[in-house]
Scaffold this motif. Structure first.
Motif, PDB file in Angstrom:
ATOM      1  N   GLN A  10      -2.781  -1.967  -7.965  1.00  0.00           N
ATOM      2  CA  GLN A  10      -1.871  -1.644  -9.064  1.00  0.00           C
ATOM      3  C   GLN A  10      -0.741  -0.720  -8.625  1.00  0.00           C
ATOM      4  O   GLN A  10       0.428  -0.977  -8.899  1.00  0.00           O
ATOM      5  N   THR A  11      -1.086   0.392  -7.955  1.00  0.00           N
ATOM      6  CA  THR A  11      -0.092   1.405  -7.611  1.00  0.00           C
ATOM      7  C   THR A  11      -0.427   2.020  -6.259  1.00  0.00           C
ATOM      8  O   THR A  11      -1.596   2.246  -5.949  1.00  0.00           O
ATOM      9  N   VAL A  12       0.617   2.310  -5.481  1.00  0.00           N
ATOM     10  CA  VAL A  12       0.474   3.004  -4.214  1.00  0.00           C
ATOM     11  C   VAL A  12       1.333   4.263  -4.307  1.00  0.00           C
ATOM     12  O   VAL A  12       2.502   4.189  -4.703  1.00  0.00           O
ATOM     13  N   ALA A  13       0.766   5.413  -3.960  1.00  0.00           N
ATOM     14  CA  ALA A  13       1.492   6.685  -4.087  1.00  0.00           C
ATOM     15  C   ALA A  13       2.294   6.997  -2.832  1.00  0.00           C
ATOM     16  O   ALA A  13       1.851   6.755  -1.713  1.00  0.00           O
ATOM     17  N   TYR A  26      15.002   5.489  -4.914  1.00  0.00           N
ATOM     18  CA  TYR A  26      14.213   4.268  -5.116  1.00  0.00           C
ATOM     19  C   TYR A  26      14.816   3.355  -6.186  1.00  0.00           C
ATOM     20  O   TYR A  26      14.652   2.138  -6.127  1.00  0.00           O
ATOM     21  N   THR A  27      15.528   3.916  -7.147  1.00  0.00           N
ATOM     22  CA  THR A  27      16.157   3.067  -8.171  1.00  0.00           C
ATOM     23  C   THR A  27      17.602   2.738  -7.821  1.00  0.00           C
ATOM     24  O   THR A  27      18.136   1.746  -8.306  1.00  0.00           O
ATOM     25  N   GLY A  28      18.231   3.546  -6.977  1.00  0.00           N
ATOM     26  CA  GLY A  28      19.618   3.295  -6.567  1.00  0.00           C
ATOM     27  C   GLY A  28      19.674   2.296  -5.432  1.00  0.00           C
ATOM     28  O   GLY A  28      19.684   1.086  -5.659  1.00  0.00           O
ATOM     29  N   PRO A  29      19.716   2.770  -4.173  1.00  0.00           N
ATOM     30  CA  PRO A  29      19.831   1.861  -3.036  1.00  0.00           C
ATOM     31  C   PRO A  29      18.727   0.808  -2.944  1.00  0.00           C
ATOM     32  O   PRO A  29      18.968  -0.300  -2.496  1.00  0.00           O
ATOM     33  N   LEU A  30      17.507   1.143  -3.379  1.00  0.00           N
ATOM     34  CA  LEU A  30      16.423   0.163  -3.289  1.00  0.00           C
ATOM     35  C   LEU A  30      16.387  -0.787  -4.486  1.00  0.00           C
ATOM     36  O   LEU A  30      15.754  -1.838  -4.421  1.00  0.00           O
ATOM     37  N   GLU A  33      12.941  -0.612 -10.430  1.00  0.00           N
ATOM     38  CA  GLU A  33      13.075  -0.204 -11.832  1.00  0.00           C
ATOM     39  C   GLU A  33      11.994   0.798 -12.195  1.00  0.00           C
ATOM     40  O   GLU A  33      10.900   0.770 -11.646  1.00  0.00           O
ATOM     41  N   VAL A  34      12.311   1.677 -13.125  1.00  0.00           N
ATOM     42  CA  VAL A  34      11.348   2.671 -13.594  1.00  0.00           C
ATOM     43  C   VAL A  34      10.373   1.985 -14.551  1.00  0.00           C
ATOM     44  O   VAL A  34      10.785   1.350 -15.515  1.00  0.00           O
ATOM     45  N   ARG A  35       9.099   2.121 -14.269  1.00  0.00           N
ATOM     46  CA  ARG A  35       8.063   1.588 -15.147  1.00  0.00           C
ATOM     47  C   ARG A  35       7.452   2.686 -16.020  1.00  0.00           C
ATOM     48  O   ARG A  35       7.003   2.445 -17.121  1.00  0.00           O
ATOM     49  N   PHE A  36       7.434   3.915 -15.474  1.00  0.00           N
ATOM     50  CA  PHE A  36       6.834   5.033 -16.194  1.00  0.00           C
ATOM     51  C   PHE A  36       7.390   6.318 -15.609  1.00  0.00           C
ATOM     52  O   PHE A  36       7.514   6.446 -14.394  1.00  0.00           O
ATOM     53  N   ASP A  37       7.734   7.265 -16.452  1.00  0.00           N
ATOM     54  CA  ASP A  37       8.213   8.576 -16.004  1.00  0.00           C
ATOM     55  C   ASP A  37       7.900   9.577 -17.108  1.00  0.00           C
ATOM     56  O   ASP A  37       8.534   9.568 -18.154  1.00  0.00           O
ATOM     57  N   ALA A  38       6.886  10.401 -16.868  1.00  0.00           N
ATOM     58  CA  ALA A  38       6.499  11.374 -17.884  1.00  0.00           C
ATOM     59  C   ALA A  38       5.783  12.559 -17.242  1.00  0.00           C
ATOM     60  O   ALA A  38       5.130  12.421 -16.203  1.00  0.00           O
ATOM     61  N   GLU A  39       5.927  13.707 -17.877  1.00  0.00           N
ATOM     62  CA  GLU A  39       5.157  14.881 -17.478  1.00  0.00           C
ATOM     63  C   GLU A  39       3.830  14.793 -18.229  1.00  0.00           C
ATOM     64  O   GLU A  39       3.786  14.932 -19.450  1.00  0.00           O
ATOM     65  N   LEU A  40       2.753  14.527 -17.481  1.00  0.00           N
ATOM     66  CA  LEU A  40       1.444  14.322 -18.102  1.00  0.00           C
ATOM     67  C   LEU A  40       0.797  15.631 -18.511  1.00  0.00           C
ATOM     68  O   LEU A  40      -0.007  15.659 -19.441  1.00  0.00           O
ATOM     69  N   ALA A  50       9.006  -0.020  -9.538  1.00  0.00           N
ATOM     70  CA  ALA A  50       8.569  -1.304  -8.988  1.00  0.00           C
ATOM     71  C   ALA A  50       9.753  -2.246  -8.868  1.00  0.00           C
ATOM     72  O   ALA A  50      10.773  -2.081  -9.548  1.00  0.00           O
ATOM     73  N   ALA A  51       9.582  -3.243  -8.032  1.00  0.00           N
ATOM     74  CA  ALA A  51      10.568  -4.319  -7.957  1.00  0.00           C
ATOM     75  C   ALA A  51      10.495  -5.092  -9.269  1.00  0.00           C
ATOM     76  O   ALA A  51       9.406  -5.251  -9.838  1.00  0.00           O
ATOM     77  N   PRO A  52      11.633  -5.545  -9.775  1.00  0.00           N
ATOM     78  CA  PRO A  52      11.604  -6.324 -11.023  1.00  0.00           C
ATOM     79  C   PRO A  52      10.628  -7.496 -10.925  1.00  0.00           C
ATOM     80  O   PRO A  52      10.653  -8.252  -9.958  1.00  0.00           O
ATOM     81  N   GLY A  53       9.735  -7.576 -11.887  1.00  0.00           N
ATOM     82  CA  GLY A  53       8.752  -8.653 -11.937  1.00  0.00           C
ATOM     83  C   GLY A  53       7.504  -8.435 -11.101  1.00  0.00           C
ATOM     84  O   GLY A  53       6.559  -9.220 -11.175  1.00  0.00           O
ATOM     85  N   ALA A  54       7.460  -7.384 -10.292  1.00  0.00           N
ATOM     86  CA  ALA A  54       6.297  -7.122  -9.433  1.00  0.00           C
ATOM     87  C   ALA A  54       5.142  -6.550 -10.246  1.00  0.00           C
ATOM     88  O   ALA A  54       5.348  -5.879 -11.251  1.00  0.00           O
ATOM     89  N   THR A  55       3.936  -6.801  -9.796  1.00  0.00           N
ATOM     90  CA  THR A  55       2.766  -6.216 -10.452  1.00  0.00           C
ATOM     91  C   THR A  55       2.355  -4.897  -9.799  1.00  0.00           C
ATOM     92  O   THR A  55       1.775  -4.045 -10.452  1.00  0.00           O
ATOM     93  N   THR A  56       2.660  -4.717  -8.516  1.00  0.00           N
ATOM     94  CA  THR A  56       2.318  -3.477  -7.826  1.00  0.00           C
ATOM     95  C   THR A  56       3.486  -2.514  -7.914  1.00  0.00           C
ATOM     96  O   THR A  56       4.632  -2.889  -7.692  1.00  0.00           O
ATOM     97  N   SER A  57       3.184  -1.257  -8.237  1.00  0.00           N
ATOM     98  CA  SER A  57       4.235  -0.247  -8.349  1.00  0.00           C
ATOM     99  C   SER A  57       4.044   0.839  -7.296  1.00  0.00           C
ATOM    100  O   SER A  57       2.993   0.935  -6.659  1.00  0.00           O
TER     101      SER A  57
END
Length: 127
Positions: A10-13, A26-30, A33-40, A50-57
């Motif tokens: 699912q996700t690699v840190a 990661y969102t500019g030159p690469l 897209e942002v999938r989640f951004d929050a202070e937990l 993640a890449a648009p349409g990708a399942t791994t983030s």
């Protein structure tokens, strides 16, 4: 004994020192897209891109003593055109390695993000 059942990665840190700067890279030159951004919780921000349409983030997690930045992530990003990706990242000022054009393998290269983490790019028809 039965084995655990998993269905995907699912996700690699990726450890980063400055989450805002990493997010911009990661969102500019690469182009991810942002999938989640929050202070937990106070001081603990979780960012998934993640890449648009990708399942791994990729999770851009804050580096620390137990999780230092500047590592070889082992992560391979797929692109339909490695030469174009190489040129775009070079033009954006990224620390990009040589475009490898071996007869027995697809075109590929490596780059380092602003924190010195190494990520690889491989050409794949599916991109």
């Amino acid at each position: 004994m039965s084995a655990a059942r998993f269905t995907e990665v699912q996700t690699v840190a990726i450890p980063v020192r400055d989450q805002d700067a990493a997010l911009a890279f990661y969102t500019g030159p690469l182009g991810l897209e942002v999938r989640f951004d929050a202070e937990l919780q106070p001081g603990f921000r979780w960012i998934d891109v993640a890449a648009p349409g990708a399942t791994t983030s990729l999770a851009l997690v804050r580096a620390g003593e137990q999780l230092p930045a500047g590592v070889d992530t082992g992560i391979r990003l797929a692109t339909p055109d490695a030469a174009a990706a190489h040129a775009a990242l070079t033009q954006a000022g990224a620390d990009v390695g040589e475009l490898l054009l071996w007869e027995s393998a697809p075109p590929m290269f490596e780059f380092r993000d602003p924190d010195g983490n190494t990520v690889y790019v491989t050409e794949s028809p599916a991109g």
